[in-house]
Write an enzyme that holds these catalytic residues in place. Sequence first.
Site, short mmCIF file in Angstrom:
data_model
loop_
_atom_site.label_atom_id
_atom_site.label_comp_id
_atom_site.label_asym_id
_atom_site.label_seq_id
_atom_site.Cartn_x
_atom_site.Cartn_y
_atom_site.Cartn_z
N ARG A 1 0.86 -1.18 0.00
CA ARG A 1 0.00 0.00 0.00
C ARG A 1 0.90 1.23 0.00
O ARG A 1 1.91 1.28 0.71
CB ARG A 1 -0.93 0.02 1.22
CG ARG A 1 -2.06 -1.00 1.15
CD ARG A 1 -3.07 -0.66 0.07
NE ARG A 1 -4.18 -1.59 0.05
CZ ARG A 1 -4.26 -2.66 -0.72
NH1 ARG A 1 -3.22 -2.96 -1.51
NH2 ARG A 1 -5.32 -3.44 -0.70
N GLU B 1 -2.68 7.83 -4.61
CA GLU B 1 -3.19 7.35 -5.89
C GLU B 1 -4.48 8.08 -6.27
O GLU B 1 -5.32 8.34 -5.41
CB GLU B 1 -3.46 5.84 -5.81
CG GLU B 1 -2.20 5.03 -5.62
CD GLU B 1 -2.47 3.53 -5.53
OE1 GLU B 1 -3.62 3.10 -5.77
OE2 GLU B 1 -1.53 2.78 -5.21
N HIS C 1 -0.65 0.17 -10.16
CA HIS C 1 -1.35 -0.73 -9.25
C HIS C 1 -1.88 -1.95 -10.01
O HIS C 1 -3.09 -2.21 -10.06
CB HIS C 1 -2.49 -0.01 -8.53
CG HIS C 1 -2.79 -0.59 -7.17
ND1 HIS C 1 -3.14 0.18 -6.08
CD2 HIS C 1 -2.78 -1.88 -6.71
CE1 HIS C 1 -3.33 -0.60 -5.03
NE2 HIS C 1 -3.13 -1.85 -5.40
#
Length: 327
Positions: free
Chosen positions: A240, A269, A287
């Site tokens: 993460r 993000e 991602h």
Amino acid sequence: MRPRIFVTQPIAPHGLDRMRAVADVEVHPDATAPIAKASMIEGVKRADYLVCLMHDKVDAETIAANPNLKGVISMAIHPQLIDVKALEARNIPLTVIPPMVSEATADMAMALILACGRRVLEGDRLLRSGIYPGGQSNYLAGLGITGKTIGLIGGGGRIGKLVAKRCNGFDMKVLYSTPRRKSEAEEREAGITYATIDDLLRQSDIVSMHSPLRDDTYHQIGDREFGLMKPTAYFVNTSRGPIVDETALVRALQNKTIAGAGLDVFEHEPNVPPALLVMPNVVLTPHLGSAVLDLRIEMAEIVASNAIALIEGRTPPNLFDFAGPVT
């Protein structure tokens, strides 16, 4: 009237077809970017059920946009971007997906490890620009992976152990650091060796992040931790983004505190620091950890099953427990 479902981004077609058999389904058509909040709110207003992806932020304002919202069907394992308290307050059910992305994410971590160490993207860009240094040129000499030491921070979980399995195939020494050490039998089976986080950082040629995002792991890696790493070491994150202080990472790369990085996740993000975008020693992917076609098809099928169960008044197979922890 048939139930109405709003889907924030296209998902695998068969999952959509199954939902269309029991409801009117509207899909936001842009698959190149997360849906804007305003568009999501407008979609929620027109729907009885919201189908959202892991990267979608479903906040209290979005939930309040429709007083008659009957359910939220998430394609996330952990609904960290969903205001679960707002849903619970209105007794709106939430569904998730089971932990099923471990193998794909471990593959992605290994891809970044190899791409960084062997400078694959730098070579690709160089060749496309018309430069061919030659098969024995030192111009793009990188880090050999076989026999090196990799440190897995938070590496005692499912994904960390799968990364270790792959690294064992490269005869790597695999260190791991977690708050609670595994048993000797578990370490032996996984081929991992325990180290404190500081020792891991000092010894590793590659550091790979696998910590879950919690309050105590926010900015787990910052200036101090990068300062402990070898100047020849690479940093990889497929976990993460907010686990890493991205400003500190940029500093470490600019100051050559570390050799490079491979990043599939980012602190804010979908925004990526401009400095990272121009660094040739940084491999960036948007991602892609679970971006495997057969896996995404399976995920869409689970989402469809959850949605259909809610519509038909049955308990969904992956109903989120509001009383449990959001990890």
